[in-house]
Design an enzyme around this catalytic site. Structure first.
Site, PDB file in Angstrom:
ATOM      1  N   TYR A  26     -13.931  11.765  -6.826  1.00 57.31           N
ATOM      2  CA  TYR A  26     -12.707  11.346  -7.530  1.00 57.31           C
ATOM      3  C   TYR A  26     -11.898  12.574  -7.950  1.00 57.31           C
ATOM      4  O   TYR A  26     -10.709  12.704  -7.628  1.00 57.31           O
ATOM      5  CB  TYR A  26     -13.066  10.493  -8.755  1.00 57.31           C
ATOM      6  CG  TYR A  26     -11.903  10.289  -9.694  1.00 57.31           C
ATOM      7  CD1 TYR A  26     -10.780   9.581  -9.268  1.00 57.31           C
ATOM      8  CD2 TYR A  26     -11.900  10.828 -10.975  1.00 57.31           C
ATOM      9  CE1 TYR A  26      -9.689   9.409 -10.113  1.00 57.31           C
ATOM     10  CE2 TYR A  26     -10.821  10.658 -11.822  1.00 57.31           C
ATOM     11  CZ  TYR A  26      -9.721   9.953 -11.389  1.00 57.31           C
ATOM     12  OH  TYR A  26      -8.643   9.796 -12.216  1.00 57.31           O
ATOM     13  N   LEU A  33     -15.444   3.087 -22.311  1.00 54.96           N
ATOM     14  CA  LEU A  33     -16.188   2.878 -23.556  1.00 54.96           C
ATOM     15  C   LEU A  33     -15.502   1.907 -24.524  1.00 54.96           C
ATOM     16  O   LEU A  33     -16.150   0.969 -25.010  1.00 54.96           O
ATOM     17  CB  LEU A  33     -16.408   4.256 -24.224  1.00 54.96           C
ATOM     18  CG  LEU A  33     -17.165   4.238 -25.530  1.00 54.96           C
ATOM     19  CD1 LEU A  33     -18.561   3.653 -25.345  1.00 54.96           C
ATOM     20  CD2 LEU A  33     -17.257   5.664 -26.105  1.00 54.96           C
ATOM     21  N   ASP A  37     -21.526  12.566 -15.878  1.00 57.49           N
ATOM     22  CA  ASP A  37     -20.790  12.724 -17.145  1.00 57.49           C
ATOM     23  C   ASP A  37     -20.931  14.147 -17.676  1.00 57.49           C
ATOM     24  O   ASP A  37     -22.035  14.561 -18.058  1.00 57.49           O
ATOM     25  CB  ASP A  37     -21.353  11.772 -18.214  1.00 57.49           C
ATOM     26  CG  ASP A  37     -20.799  10.371 -18.107  1.00 57.49           C
ATOM     27  OD1 ASP A  37     -19.703  10.202 -17.543  1.00 57.49           O
ATOM     28  OD2 ASP A  37     -21.458   9.445 -18.605  1.00 57.49           O
ATOM     29  N   ASP A  44       0.843  -1.186   0.000  1.00 60.74           N
ATOM     30  CA  ASP A  44       0.000   0.000   0.000  1.00 60.74           C
ATOM     31  C   ASP A  44       0.889   1.251   0.000  1.00 60.74           C
ATOM     32  O   ASP A  44       1.713   1.418   0.911  1.00 60.74           O
ATOM     33  CB  ASP A  44      -0.850  -0.089   1.282  1.00 60.74           C
ATOM     34  CG  ASP A  44      -1.705   1.138   1.524  1.00 60.74           C
ATOM     35  OD1 ASP A  44      -1.689   2.058   0.677  1.00 60.74           O
ATOM     36  OD2 ASP A  44      -2.383   1.168   2.568  1.00 60.74           O
ATOM     37  N   ILE A  45       0.681   2.114  -0.946  1.00 61.31           N
ATOM     38  CA  ILE A  45       1.535   3.302  -1.039  1.00 61.31           C
ATOM     39  C   ILE A  45       1.296   4.283   0.113  1.00 61.31           C
ATOM     40  O   ILE A  45       2.074   5.201   0.321  1.00 61.31           O
ATOM     41  CB  ILE A  45       1.361   4.045  -2.385  1.00 61.31           C
ATOM     42  CG1 ILE A  45      -0.105   4.453  -2.584  1.00 61.31           C
ATOM     43  CG2 ILE A  45       1.861   3.202  -3.544  1.00 61.31           C
ATOM     44  CD1 ILE A  45      -0.267   5.863  -2.971  1.00 61.31           C
ATOM     45  N   PHE A  96      -6.790  13.368 -20.246  1.00 57.29           N
ATOM     46  CA  PHE A  96      -8.153  13.286 -20.767  1.00 57.29           C
ATOM     47  C   PHE A  96      -8.466  11.784 -20.914  1.00 57.29           C
ATOM     48  O   PHE A  96      -8.107  11.017 -20.030  1.00 57.29           O
ATOM     49  CB  PHE A  96      -8.293  14.182 -22.014  1.00 57.29           C
ATOM     50  CG  PHE A  96      -8.404  15.635 -21.576  1.00 57.29           C
ATOM     51  CD1 PHE A  96      -7.326  16.290 -20.967  1.00 57.29           C
ATOM     52  CD2 PHE A  96      -9.598  16.307 -21.652  1.00 57.29           C
ATOM     53  CE1 PHE A  96      -7.443  17.585 -20.466  1.00 57.29           C
ATOM     54  CE2 PHE A  96      -9.734  17.615 -21.157  1.00 57.29           C
ATOM     55  CZ  PHE A  96      -8.657  18.242 -20.561  1.00 57.29           C
TER      56      PHE A  96
HETATM   57  N1  UFG Z   1     -20.006   5.540 -22.206  1.00 58.99           N
HETATM   58  C1  UFG Z   1     -21.116   4.955 -22.761  1.00 58.99           C
HETATM   59  N2  UFG Z   1     -21.316   3.630 -22.561  1.00 58.99           N
HETATM   60  C2  UFG Z   1     -20.468   2.856 -21.824  1.00 58.99           C
HETATM   61  C3  UFG Z   1     -19.334   3.467 -21.264  1.00 58.99           C
HETATM   62  C4  UFG Z   1     -19.125   4.809 -21.470  1.00 58.99           C
HETATM   63  O1  UFG Z   1     -21.931   5.615 -23.407  1.00 58.99           O
HETATM   64  O2  UFG Z   1     -20.718   1.651 -21.663  1.00 58.99           O
HETATM   65  C5  UFG Z   1     -19.778   6.965 -22.443  1.00 58.99           C
HETATM   66  C6  UFG Z   1     -19.726   7.753 -21.153  1.00 58.99           C
HETATM   67  O3  UFG Z   1     -21.025   8.112 -20.759  1.00 58.99           O
HETATM   68  C7  UFG Z   1     -18.836   8.906 -21.534  1.00 58.99           C
HETATM   69  C8  UFG Z   1     -17.898   8.320 -22.590  1.00 58.99           C
HETATM   70  O4  UFG Z   1     -18.515   7.120 -23.026  1.00 58.99           O
HETATM   71  O5  UFG Z   1     -19.602   9.893 -22.127  1.00 58.99           O
HETATM   72  C9  UFG Z   1     -16.531   7.958 -22.041  1.00 58.99           C
HETATM   73  O6  UFG Z   1     -16.733   7.184 -20.867  1.00 58.99           O
HETATM   74  P1  UFG Z   1     -15.540   6.414 -20.151  1.00 58.99           P
HETATM   75  O7  UFG Z   1     -16.140   5.725 -18.960  1.00 58.99           O
HETATM   76  O8  UFG Z   1     -14.807   5.600 -21.140  1.00 58.99           O
HETATM   77  O9  UFG Z   1     -14.589   7.573 -19.679  1.00 58.99           O
HETATM   78  P2  UFG Z   1     -14.937   8.847 -18.786  1.00 58.99           P
HETATM   79  O10 UFG Z   1     -14.970  10.004 -19.727  1.00 58.99           O
HETATM   80  O11 UFG Z   1     -16.080   8.675 -17.894  1.00 58.99           O
HETATM   81  O12 UFG Z   1     -13.708   8.803 -17.788  1.00 58.99           O
HETATM   82  C10 UFG Z   1     -12.490   9.384 -18.039  1.00 58.99           C
HETATM   83  C11 UFG Z   1     -11.455   8.738 -17.146  1.00 58.99           C
HETATM   84  C12 UFG Z   1     -11.779   9.005 -15.702  1.00 58.99           C
HETATM   85  C13 UFG Z   1     -11.918  10.492 -15.513  1.00 58.99           C
HETATM   86  C14 UFG Z   1     -12.973  11.020 -16.437  1.00 58.99           C
HETATM   87  C15 UFG Z   1     -13.125  12.516 -16.312  1.00 58.99           C
HETATM   88  O13 UFG Z   1     -11.432   7.351 -17.378  1.00 58.99           O
HETATM   89  O14 UFG Z   1     -10.748   8.517 -14.889  1.00 58.99           O
HETATM   90  O15 UFG Z   1     -12.593  10.738 -17.768  1.00 58.99           O
HETATM   91  O16 UFG Z   1     -14.432  12.871 -16.637  1.00 58.99           O
HETATM   92  F1  UFG Z   1     -12.299  10.757 -14.257  1.00 58.99           F
END
Ligand code: UFG
Length: 350
Positions: free
Chosen positions: A153, A207, A305, A61-62, A186
């Site tokens: 987060y 995604l 989101d 654990d860090i 990003f």
């Molecule tokens: N999405 C879908 N369907 C899915 C998964 C994701 O439509 O099954 C959409 C999400 O709603 C979002 C986009 O795809 O609009 C990207 O989603 P991700 O979960 O792939 O990534 P995030 O943008 O939520 O997350 C990333 C980083 C996080 C960080 C965040 C900041 O992985 O660590 O950006 O907003 F916190």
């Protein structure tokens, strides 16, 4: 130009980004020690890294100061690349204290050991989630955009940014040096172009890996979270950056630390390509690259989101000369797909 090898501690080096970082550091001839508690990371990633070069791995654990003191003393650490963190926005809303403990408190413990041992260089994994939901006129987002995170987060990461800056100020006041780069990622995608490492989260929420699971028939469909956003096709827009490019950014950032006396000692950089893609466009890219027309289901928005996140990556280009070498989403999907095909069940496939 060859660079002198450094003794680098990689926290979270069994995770997706941390393992890619360790891989590159090994290839560059650095001496790498990984600390990871394997709560989210994969021991398979450590095994893959061992195929590339000698890597010291400690499961721990860090936030454990005694352990970290012992490791950093033994290894005579010169620089820390700090990735270890929990990174699920939704989970952070449900379990905020866990996020503050594992992301903020543990990082502060790590910083205190660095301070005690006079370890002067840090590359910190921060996030665009520290910006929250910027006003439309502030997109693409610059580093001086107000940081108003909208979930625990993002707030836990922002706390660490503050702690890093304050530590640098205090050390300089004491006549001690401290240099840090805080990289605000990003959406990180893709995987090692040589297929040695990949992205394997449990649970998977991202995604592109979800689309690839649908391609493999491991999911019936991909849910598109929200089609009523104020964007051209109604789905969220994100800025995707290839993990190899992201690691390039860490390397140039590390080399810049303390390179010139006039440098700001703590600097934040956005790491993105600057171009936004909608969820639908990413789904189409996954279909095109794999040749599989998997079904999608349009469902309600996912809480938390932001409609659009897109980097202004002008600072990292101007100061460090970094630009994304692989900005095309097709390349990111292709590299992720290559590893997934070889590892349909992730690291457990081996
Ligand atoms: N999405 C879908 N369907 C899915 C998964 C994701 O439509 O099954 C959409 C999400 O709603 C979002 C986009 O795809 O609009 C990207 O989603 P991700 O979960 O792939 O990534 P995030 O943008 O939520 O997350 C990333 C980083 C996080 C960080 C965040 C900041 O992985 O660590 O950006 O907003 F916190």
């Amino acid at each position: 130009m060859a660079h002198a090898p450094e003794r680098i501690l990689v926290t979270g080096g069994a995770g997706f980004i941390g393992s890619h970082a360790a891989l590159r550091l090994l290839e560059e001839g650095h001496l790498v020690t990984i600390v990871d508690d394997l709560s989210r990371g994969n021991s398979g990633a450590i095994e893959a890294l061992r195929q590339v070069g000698p890597v010291a791995f400690v499961e721990g654990d860090i936030g454990d100061r005694d352990l970290m003191r012992q490791i950093m003393r033994e290894q005579d650490t010169q620089c820390v690349w700090h990735f270890a963190a929990l990174a699920y926005v939704g989970e952070s809303v449900e379990q905020p204290l866990r996020y503050y403990r594992q992301n903020a408190t543990a990082s502060i413990n790590l910083l205190s050991v660095m301070d005690e041992l006079n370890i002067e260089k840090l590359v910190f994994s921060s996030t665009c989630a520290t910006y929250g939901e910027p006003e439309t006129n502030l997109i693409p987002i610059r580093e001086d955009c107000p940081q108003q995170p909208i979930n625990p987060y993002g707030r836990s990461k922002l706390l660490v940014e503050h702690a890093v800056r304050d530590l640098a100020i205090a050390r300089h006041a004491r006549g001690q040096s401290f240099h840090a780069a805080m990289l605000r990622y990003f959406n990180v995608a893709g995987s090692d172009p040589e297929g040695r490492l990949g992205e394997d989260h449990d649970p998977e929420t991202h995604l592109i890996p979800i689309c690839l699971e649908a391609v493999l028939g491991r999911r019936d469909s991909v849910k598109i979270f929200g089609t009523d956003y104020p964007t051209p096709d109604g789905t969220c827009i994100r800025d995707f950056v290839h993990v190899s490019d992201l690691i390039d950014a860490h390397l140039v950032a590390m080399r810049s630390l303390g390179a010139s006396a006039s440098d700001e000692t703590v600097r934040a950089y956005n790491v993105g390509t600057g171009s936004g893609l909608s969820v639908r466009e990413v789904v189409e890219a996954c279909r095109a690259v794999t040749g599989v027309d998997f079904p999608v289901e349009e469902v309600a928005r996912r809480p938390g989101d932001p409609p659009k996140l897109c980097a202004d990556a002008g600072r990292i280009e101007a100061v460090l000369g970094w630009t994304a070498a692989r900005p095309q989403i097709e390349q990111m999907v292709k590299d992720a797909w290559r590893w997934r095909q070889q590892h349909p069940f992730g690291f457990r496939s081996v």
